[in-house]
Design a protein around this motif. Structure first.
Motif, PDB file in Angstrom:
ATOM      1  N   LEU A 256      40.489  65.752  21.959  1.00 12.44           N
ATOM      2  CA  LEU A 256      39.881  65.436  20.661  1.00 12.44           C
ATOM      3  C   LEU A 256      39.008  66.582  20.166  1.00 12.44           C
ATOM      4  O   LEU A 256      38.913  66.847  18.973  1.00 12.44           O
ATOM      5  CB  LEU A 256      39.017  64.187  20.789  1.00 12.44           C
ATOM      6  CG  LEU A 256      39.689  62.837  20.591  1.00 12.44           C
ATOM      7  CD1 LEU A 256      38.742  61.716  21.006  1.00 12.44           C
ATOM      8  CD2 LEU A 256      40.108  62.659  19.143  1.00 12.44           C
ATOM      9  N   PHE A 257      38.318  67.204  21.123  1.00  9.46           N
ATOM     10  CA  PHE A 257      37.434  68.329  20.768  1.00  9.46           C
ATOM     11  C   PHE A 257      37.842  69.559  21.574  1.00  9.46           C
ATOM     12  O   PHE A 257      38.325  69.453  22.693  1.00  9.46           O
ATOM     13  CB  PHE A 257      35.975  67.964  21.094  1.00  9.46           C
ATOM     14  CG  PHE A 257      35.421  66.904  20.198  1.00  9.46           C
ATOM     15  CD1 PHE A 257      34.840  67.235  18.988  1.00  9.46           C
ATOM     16  CD2 PHE A 257      35.502  65.563  20.548  1.00  9.46           C
ATOM     17  CE1 PHE A 257      34.341  66.251  18.140  1.00  9.46           C
ATOM     18  CE2 PHE A 257      35.005  64.571  19.710  1.00  9.46           C
ATOM     19  CZ  PHE A 257      34.422  64.927  18.497  1.00  9.46           C
ATOM     20  N   GLN A 258      37.604  70.715  20.960  1.00  9.93           N
ATOM     21  CA  GLN A 258      37.897  71.961  21.682  1.00  9.93           C
ATOM     22  C   GLN A 258      37.005  72.087  22.896  1.00  9.93           C
ATOM     23  O   GLN A 258      37.419  72.525  23.959  1.00  9.93           O
ATOM     24  CB  GLN A 258      37.661  73.159  20.765  1.00  9.93           C
ATOM     25  CG  GLN A 258      38.867  73.521  19.934  1.00  9.93           C
ATOM     26  CD  GLN A 258      38.547  74.636  18.957  1.00  9.93           C
ATOM     27  OE1 GLN A 258      37.573  75.377  19.109  1.00  9.93           O
ATOM     28  NE2 GLN A 258      39.372  74.756  17.938  1.00  9.93           N
ATOM     29  N   ASP A 259      35.728  71.733  22.703  1.00  5.65           N
ATOM     30  CA  ASP A 259      34.803  71.848  23.826  1.00  5.65           C
ATOM     31  C   ASP A 259      33.762  70.734  23.764  1.00  5.65           C
ATOM     32  O   ASP A 259      33.455  70.221  22.686  1.00  5.65           O
ATOM     33  CB  ASP A 259      34.107  73.218  23.811  1.00  5.65           C
ATOM     34  CG  ASP A 259      33.704  73.649  25.212  1.00  5.65           C
ATOM     35  OD1 ASP A 259      33.898  72.855  26.164  1.00  5.65           O
ATOM     36  OD2 ASP A 259      33.186  74.768  25.366  1.00  5.65           O
ATOM     37  N   ILE A 260      33.261  70.408  24.945  1.00  2.00           N
ATOM     38  CA  ILE A 260      32.244  69.356  25.041  1.00  2.00           C
ATOM     39  C   ILE A 260      31.084  69.911  25.843  1.00  2.00           C
ATOM     40  O   ILE A 260      31.298  70.565  26.873  1.00  2.00           O
ATOM     41  CB  ILE A 260      32.825  68.119  25.770  1.00  2.00           C
ATOM     42  CG1 ILE A 260      33.933  67.486  24.932  1.00  2.00           C
ATOM     43  CG2 ILE A 260      31.742  67.098  26.068  1.00  2.00           C
ATOM     44  CD1 ILE A 260      34.646  66.350  25.643  1.00  2.00           C
ATOM     45  N   TRP A 261      29.878  69.661  25.383  1.00  2.00           N
ATOM     46  CA  TRP A 261      28.701  70.060  26.159  1.00  2.00           C
ATOM     47  C   TRP A 261      27.825  68.826  26.347  1.00  2.00           C
ATOM     48  O   TRP A 261      27.502  68.137  25.370  1.00  2.00           O
ATOM     49  CB  TRP A 261      27.913  71.163  25.444  1.00  2.00           C
ATOM     50  CG  TRP A 261      26.856  71.770  26.323  1.00  2.00           C
ATOM     51  CD1 TRP A 261      27.024  72.789  27.206  1.00  2.00           C
ATOM     52  CD2 TRP A 261      25.473  71.389  26.406  1.00  2.00           C
ATOM     53  NE1 TRP A 261      25.839  73.064  27.842  1.00  2.00           N
ATOM     54  CE2 TRP A 261      24.872  72.218  27.383  1.00  2.00           C
ATOM     55  CE3 TRP A 261      24.689  70.430  25.782  1.00  2.00           C
ATOM     56  CZ2 TRP A 261      23.530  72.127  27.721  1.00  2.00           C
ATOM     57  CZ3 TRP A 261      23.346  70.319  26.124  1.00  2.00           C
ATOM     58  CH2 TRP A 261      22.778  71.175  27.080  1.00  2.00           C
ATOM     59  N   VAL A 262      27.487  68.552  27.605  1.00  2.00           N
ATOM     60  CA  VAL A 262      26.676  67.364  27.900  1.00  2.00           C
ATOM     61  C   VAL A 262      25.334  67.821  28.456  1.00  2.00           C
ATOM     62  O   VAL A 262      25.286  68.677  29.347  1.00  2.00           O
ATOM     63  CB  VAL A 262      27.384  66.450  28.924  1.00  2.00           C
ATOM     64  CG1 VAL A 262      26.572  65.176  29.143  1.00  2.00           C
ATOM     65  CG2 VAL A 262      28.793  66.105  28.474  1.00  2.00           C
TER      66      VAL A 262
ATOM     67  N   LEU B 129      34.689  56.089  20.046  1.00  2.00           N
ATOM     68  CA  LEU B 129      33.489  56.611  19.368  1.00  2.00           C
ATOM     69  C   LEU B 129      33.621  58.111  19.122  1.00  2.00           C
ATOM     70  O   LEU B 129      33.249  58.619  18.059  1.00  2.00           O
ATOM     71  CB  LEU B 129      32.245  56.326  20.219  1.00  2.00           C
ATOM     72  CG  LEU B 129      31.778  54.871  20.256  1.00  2.00           C
ATOM     73  CD1 LEU B 129      30.714  54.670  21.327  1.00  2.00           C
ATOM     74  CD2 LEU B 129      31.224  54.442  18.893  1.00  2.00           C
ATOM     75  N   ALA B 130      34.187  58.797  20.103  1.00  2.00           N
ATOM     76  CA  ALA B 130      34.356  60.257  19.958  1.00  2.00           C
ATOM     77  C   ALA B 130      35.336  60.560  18.830  1.00  2.00           C
ATOM     78  O   ALA B 130      35.138  61.500  18.052  1.00  2.00           O
ATOM     79  CB  ALA B 130      34.844  60.857  21.270  1.00  2.00           C
ATOM     80  N   ARG B 131      36.379  59.737  18.735  1.00  2.00           N
ATOM     81  CA  ARG B 131      37.360  59.939  17.661  1.00  2.00           C
ATOM     82  C   ARG B 131      36.682  59.730  16.292  1.00  2.00           C
ATOM     83  O   ARG B 131      36.895  60.494  15.353  1.00  2.00           O
ATOM     84  CB  ARG B 131      38.522  58.958  17.843  1.00  2.00           C
ATOM     85  CG  ARG B 131      39.777  59.357  17.094  1.00  2.00           C
ATOM     86  CD  ARG B 131      40.975  58.495  17.478  1.00  2.00           C
ATOM     87  NE  ARG B 131      41.385  58.702  18.857  1.00  2.00           N
ATOM     88  CZ  ARG B 131      41.517  57.718  19.758  1.00  2.00           C
ATOM     89  NH1 ARG B 131      41.251  56.470  19.422  1.00  2.00           N
ATOM     90  NH2 ARG B 131      41.894  57.990  20.994  1.00  2.00           N
ATOM     91  N   THR B 132      35.841  58.705  16.225  1.00  2.00           N
ATOM     92  CA  THR B 132      35.113  58.469  14.972  1.00  2.00           C
ATOM     93  C   THR B 132      34.191  59.648  14.663  1.00  2.00           C
ATOM     94  O   THR B 132      34.086  60.087  13.509  1.00  2.00           O
ATOM     95  CB  THR B 132      34.286  57.165  15.085  1.00  2.00           C
ATOM     96  OG1 THR B 132      35.160  56.124  15.474  1.00  2.00           O
ATOM     97  CG2 THR B 132      33.621  56.809  13.774  1.00  2.00           C
TER      98      THR B 132
END
Lengths: 49, 618
Positions: B331-337, B297-300
């Protein structure tokens, strides 16, 4: 009134008018259960089923 | 005149209130912390009263109230689901309808009545969609001006997962997966099958997964079975559940137990039964499947948005193991949850959606997130603590110098004592982040056992998280960035690990568990991973100072941090909650503000047994 306005807005936006009789039926049935305290409703149910 | 918006979540589970004033998140709190009922779903009266008090406002000052989902859409989903599965689901239909007919269909009126009871007036009420609320809670407080948004949970109205793009003050939903095909409900079905409670045991299942034997034939076969029989997963991460195996759409349970028994060859574990290797392997299998789905899903999301950053919310976003793997995938430079990713966070998301979308206010970006360390709850001062001490005739020592208090607490921790730490504003979200925490020394080989069995009274297999000062993250973990909300899992550095004895993986659970796996065994999970909370000096100065003092004394800039509660109890809110929890458990010391309470100097606590029975096991 708010309820009627909201429910009509919802059905109209979603084009789900088929839900109208179901909601009507559930509300009438629900009101009957509440108003009769759940006892006098039995004859209706027997008549239907 | 300032402009304010109140967000609320209620009537399903985890009620909460959040208040935004002129775009700033002023306060947010879960109702359960005040009512002391875990996952309290009632109208959040006390939480609303608190957030208004915090801002110095009255309900009459509130411009708009945002409720976190659309009840009619949810009703539509229920009716269509019952219709499409009929005659299956009649019992569920009959049990669900009365509450809808009586209350939830009249949600606007119900809210108005509640507000009128509170203050005699009613602000305008808006209803952002459930997943828009989640998406807003992820994007607007994030440090990014543009980001891909991934929301994953059980179900909102129809959506169970969405992919969107956040840009400046707008959110655009690009893809959505609808009920009944839900990653959250799939995970909950396994939670149920492994004997844990749905909506609270998912975290336990995630903690259990590393005990599964990754190299076993059973795990590999089960992963294949899940993909072949339970779900039809597509390349883009969307999937269809095989509803022959699931009951949640029509029944009152999660899965068809007999069909699952036939498929996996193991019966459903009953709550509180002992845990066998089969259930650990099952936990591992579904964890791996979940990670695969999240990655796809993240790739999409990346392909659709071309954004470098990702923000996430929804209950599945609390799966910090999957988050850690997603981060390491690059996949992403940064992730914020969003730290309050569950439905309680929907209150904040609804308010933010109202502020930025409905009222069309811009998103401001300072490079930092806007969550203030998730320390958005009530704070109590010395007078409150003294009042409590007088009421319970409690004995305490006041420290006028905070450095001295830190020195004392750090040395107590280093001696292996367990300390309750109650400071400042309560956390918003399910994790205690150092203001309502129980602390211990991560180096102590018996600490995990002591905390689980004598303090928290919970399952012995459950891991603990470290709080590490930001400066020391890479000294202990293979992680190159902060993780302020305990939402990333990363491996403990190899040089800190101990070699495992031969045949380790075939040892019984507790022999494996109590074998020291690193020089910080209390926070090193069975697979050498740790659920990290990094502590920033700027955001969390007192907690940072305590850990730094511990570092000066021991050379270790990290400690064990677990939430200040026992199993089934909401995290403590007031000094009284904290004192009662302290006295009813085998915690050694309690620090509240500048006061140190030693267990040995307290009067006898008569309510101990009663207090422990108050909370239903989760």
């Amino acid at each position: 009134m708010d309820f009627l306005k909201d429910i009509w807005g919802f059905l109209n936006t979603r084009k789900k008018f088929w839900m109208l009789p179901i909601i009507f039926f559930l509300l009438v049935f629900g009101a009957l259960v509440v108003l009769t305290g759940g006892t006098a409703i039995a004859p209706f149910i027997y008549a239907i089923f | 005149m300032s402009e304010s918006i109140l967000g609320i979540s209620a009537f399903y589970h985890d009620s909460a209130a959040a208040l935004i004033v002129d775009g700033e998140i002023v306060a947010a709190a879960h109702e359960e912390r005040f009512s002391r009922k875990k996952h309290d779903s009632s109208f959040p009266r006390q939480a609303i009263a608190y957030v208004l008090e915090e801002a110095g406002l009255q309900l009459a000052d509130i411009g708009v109230v945002a409720f976190y989902d659309k009840p009619y859409l949810k009703f539509e989903r229920l009716l269509e689901t019952y219709h499409s599965f009929a005659p299956r689901g009649l019992r569920s239909f009959l049990s669900a309808m009365p509450v809808w007919i009586k209350e939830k269909l009249f949600m606007r009126q119900m809210l108005k009545d509640e507000f009128k009871q509170l203050c005699g007036c009613c602000p305008k009420v808006i209803f952002p969609e459930h997943h828009l609320s989640h998406g807003a809670s992820a994007f607007y407080p994030s440090p990014f001006t543009e980001a891909a948004i991934l929301t994953l949970d059980g179900v909102g109205e129809w959506s169970t997962s969405t992919i969107g793009r956040g840009r400046e003050n707008s959110i655009e939903v690009l893809r959505e997966l609808d009920f009944p095909h839900s990653l959250g409900l799939l995970y909950s079905a396994f939670t149920h099958y492994c004997g844990f409670k749905v909506n609270s045991g998912e975290y336990k299942l995630m903690g259990l997964a590393p005990y599964g034997d990754k190299n076993s034939v059973q795990v590999k076969e089960w992963i294949e079975l899940i993909f072949s029989d339970l779900i039809d997963l597509r390349e883009d991460g969307s999937f269809l559940l095989n509803m022959d195996y699931f009951e949640f759409a029509t029944g009152l349970t999660m899965c068809v137990d007999n069909a699952w028994h036939k498929l996996f060859g193991v019966p459903r574990r009953k709550a509180e039964d002992s845990l066998g290797q089969d259930h650990m392997n099952l936990a591992l299998a579904i964890q791996e499947v979940t990670e695969e789905i999240v990655l796809r899903l993240a790739r999409t999301a990346r392909d659709l948005t071309q954004c470098d950053n990702l923000v996430m919310a929804g209950g599945v976003a609390l799966n910090c193991v999957a988050n850690g793997k997603l981060l390491r995938s690059g996949l992403f430079q940064d992730i914020w949850v969003q730290p309050a990713s569950g439905d309680a966070g929907g209150a904040l998301g609804a308010a933010l959606a109202g502020w930025h979308i409905y009222l069309d206010n811009p998103k401001e970006c300072s490079g930092q997130d806007a969550m203030k360390g998730a320390l958005l709850g009530p704070e109590y001062d010395s007078r409150d603590i003294l009042k409590l001490a007088r009421r319970y005739q409690a004995s305490s020592l006041k420290f006028s110098d905070f450095n001295e208090l830190c020195g004392k607490v750090a040395s107590l921790l280093a001696e292996g004592q367990v300390v309750g730490w109650f400071q400042g504003r309560m956390e918003y979200g399910p994790r205690a982040l150092g203001n309502r925490s129980i602390l211990g020394d991560a180096r102590h080989p018996e600490m995990q056992k002591k905390l689980n069995l004598k303090i928290k009274y919970r399952e012995g297999f459950r891991p603990f998280a470290p709080s590490v000062i930001e400066e020391c993250i890479s000294e202990f973990f293979e992680l190159d960035r902060p993780s302020p909300y305990m939402l990333l899992v990363a491996p403990v550095r190899e040089e800190r690990r101990n070699t495992l004895p031969e045949g380790y993986h075939s040892l019984p659970l507790y022999e494996r568990l109590y074998h020291p796996r690193s020089d910080v065994p209390a926070i090193t999970h069975i697979d050498y991973s740790a659920r990290i909370q990094s502590v920033s000096r700027n955001v969390h100065p007192k907690y940072w100072q305590l850990i730094d003092t511990f570092r000066q004394q021991t050379g270790y800039g990290l400690i064990v941090n677990t939430s200040f509660n026992v199993r089934g109890e909401p995290i403590v809110c007031t000094p009284e909650d904290a004192y009662r929890c302290f006295m009813a458990t085998e915690m050694d010391y309690l620090v509240m503000g500048d006061f140190l309470f030693s267990k040995t100097e307290q009067p006898l606590y008569a309510d101990r047994d009663y207090w422990q029975q108050t909370y239903e096991l989760d």
